[in-house]
Design a protein around this motif. Structure first.
Motif, PDB file in Angstrom:
ATOM      1  N   ALA A   1      30.440 -44.367  32.301  1.00 20.93           N
ATOM      2  CA  ALA A   1      29.332 -45.205  32.788  1.00 20.93           C
ATOM      3  C   ALA A   1      29.601 -45.671  34.218  1.00 20.93           C
ATOM      4  N   LEU A   2      30.853 -46.003  34.521  1.00 14.47           N
ATOM      5  CA  LEU A   2      31.201 -46.414  35.887  1.00 14.47           C
ATOM      6  C   LEU A   2      31.007 -45.264  36.872  1.00 14.47           C
ATOM      7  N   ALA A   3      31.443 -44.083  36.488  1.00 14.29           N
ATOM      8  CA  ALA A   3      31.301 -42.912  37.358  1.00 14.29           C
ATOM      9  C   ALA A   3      29.832 -42.636  37.649  1.00 14.29           C
ATOM     10  N   HIS A   4      29.010 -42.685  36.639  1.00 19.03           N
ATOM     11  CA  HIS A   4      27.579 -42.426  36.831  1.00 19.03           C
ATOM     12  C   HIS A   4      26.929 -43.526  37.674  1.00 19.03           C
ATOM     13  N   ALA A   5      27.371 -44.767  37.508  1.00 23.72           N
ATOM     14  CA  ALA A   5      26.842 -45.864  38.320  1.00 23.72           C
ATOM     15  C   ALA A   5      27.198 -45.655  39.786  1.00 23.72           C
ATOM     16  N   ALA A   6      28.421 -45.230  40.061  1.00 26.52           N
ATOM     17  CA  ALA A   6      28.840 -44.976  41.441  1.00 26.52           C
ATOM     18  C   ALA A   6      27.998 -43.877  42.067  1.00 26.52           C
ATOM     19  N   VAL A   7      27.734 -42.818  41.317  1.00 27.62           N
ATOM     20  CA  VAL A   7      26.905 -41.717  41.809  1.00 27.62           C
ATOM     21  C   VAL A   7      25.502 -42.220  42.141  1.00 27.62           C
ATOM     22  N   ARG A   8      24.928 -43.025  41.266  1.00 23.52           N
ATOM     23  CA  ARG A   8      23.575 -43.541  41.497  1.00 23.52           C
ATOM     24  C   ARG A   8      23.511 -44.473  42.708  1.00 23.52           C
ATOM     25  N   MET A   9      24.591 -45.203  42.985  1.00 23.08           N
ATOM     26  CA  MET A   9      24.589 -46.186  44.074  1.00 23.08           C
ATOM     27  C   MET A   9      24.713 -45.544  45.465  1.00 23.08           C
ATOM     28  N   CYS A  10      25.226 -44.336  45.539  1.00 21.43           N
ATOM     29  CA  CYS A  10      25.472 -43.706  46.844  1.00 21.43           C
ATOM     30  C   CYS A  10      24.152 -43.399  47.560  1.00 21.43           C
ATOM     31  N   PRO A  11      23.913 -44.010  48.722  1.00 19.30           N
ATOM     32  CA  PRO A  11      22.644 -43.796  49.413  1.00 19.30           C
ATOM     33  C   PRO A  11      22.521 -42.434  50.092  1.00 19.30           C
ATOM     34  N   VAL A  12      23.634 -41.696  50.204  1.00 18.38           N
ATOM     35  CA  VAL A  12      23.588 -40.383  50.860  1.00 18.38           C
ATOM     36  C   VAL A  12      23.944 -39.240  49.901  1.00 18.38           C
ATOM     37  N   ALA A  13      24.008 -39.540  48.620  1.00 14.47           N
ATOM     38  CA  ALA A  13      24.292 -38.540  47.573  1.00 14.47           C
ATOM     39  C   ALA A  13      25.588 -37.762  47.850  1.00 14.47           C
ATOM     40  N   ALA A  14      26.647 -38.491  48.204  1.00 20.23           N
ATOM     41  CA  ALA A  14      27.932 -37.851  48.487  1.00 20.23           C
ATOM     42  C   ALA A  14      28.786 -37.694  47.243  1.00 20.23           C
TER      43      ALA A  14
ATOM     44  N   GLY B   1      30.712 -43.976  54.114  1.00 17.03           N
ATOM     45  CA  GLY B   1      31.543 -45.158  53.919  1.00 17.03           C
ATOM     46  C   GLY B   1      30.804 -46.456  53.687  1.00 17.03           C
ATOM     47  N   HIS B   2      29.640 -46.399  53.053  1.00 12.39           N
ATOM     48  CA  HIS B   2      28.873 -47.615  52.776  1.00 12.39           C
ATOM     49  C   HIS B   2      29.602 -48.535  51.792  1.00 12.39           C
ATOM     50  N   GLY B   3      30.336 -47.968  50.850  1.00 10.69           N
ATOM     51  CA  GLY B   3      31.111 -48.760  49.900  1.00 10.69           C
ATOM     52  C   GLY B   3      30.366 -49.210  48.662  1.00 10.69           C
ATOM     53  N   LEU B   4      29.118 -48.800  48.497  1.00  9.50           N
ATOM     54  CA  LEU B   4      28.368 -49.206  47.309  1.00  9.50           C
ATOM     55  C   LEU B   4      28.974 -48.613  46.039  1.00  9.50           C
ATOM     56  N   CYS B   5      29.508 -47.404  46.154  1.00  6.25           N
ATOM     57  CA  CYS B   5      30.153 -46.770  45.000  1.00  6.25           C
ATOM     58  C   CYS B   5      31.395 -47.553  44.593  1.00  6.25           C
ATOM     59  N   GLU B   6      32.134 -48.033  45.576  1.00  7.89           N
ATOM     60  CA  GLU B   6      33.329 -48.832  45.301  1.00  7.89           C
ATOM     61  C   GLU B   6      32.957 -50.115  44.564  1.00  7.89           C
ATOM     62  N   GLU B   7      31.858 -50.726  44.960  1.00  2.00           N
ATOM     63  CA  GLU B   7      31.391 -51.932  44.271  1.00  2.00           C
ATOM     64  C   GLU B   7      31.033 -51.632  42.824  1.00  2.00           C
ATOM     65  N   ALA B   8      30.453 -50.468  42.574  1.00  2.48           N
ATOM     66  CA  ALA B   8      30.032 -50.092  41.223  1.00  2.48           C
ATOM     67  C   ALA B   8      31.211 -49.671  40.348  1.00  2.48           C
TER      68      ALA B   8
END
Length: 62
Positions: A45-58, A12-19
């Motif tokens: 591009a948004l989906a791939h950015a969200a994946v890259r931003m996730c710090p736990v690879a969820a 639940g870090h939320g970095l993916c939501e920001e991306a």
């Protein structure tokens, strides 16, 4: 293309939501909710950015 969430891994870090706020959000309990699992080329591009931003690879794109 599909966004796949490994729910037990998500912290639940939320970095993916920001991306990619158009594709996902954190609910009131801090759980990630995918607003759209199926993603077209316009949002790839948004989906791939969200994946890259996730710090736990969820997240991953399949």
């Amino acid at each position: 293309m599909k966004i796949v969430l490994d729910r037990p891994r998500c912290e639940g870090h939320g970095l993916c939501e920001e991306a990619a706020p158009q594709l996902m959000h954190l609910d009131d309990e801090g759980e990630l909710v995918l607003d759209r699992e199926e993603v077209g080329e316009a949002d790839a591009a948004l989906a791939h950015a969200a994946v890259r931003m996730c710090p736990v690879a969820a997240l991953r794109v399949a």
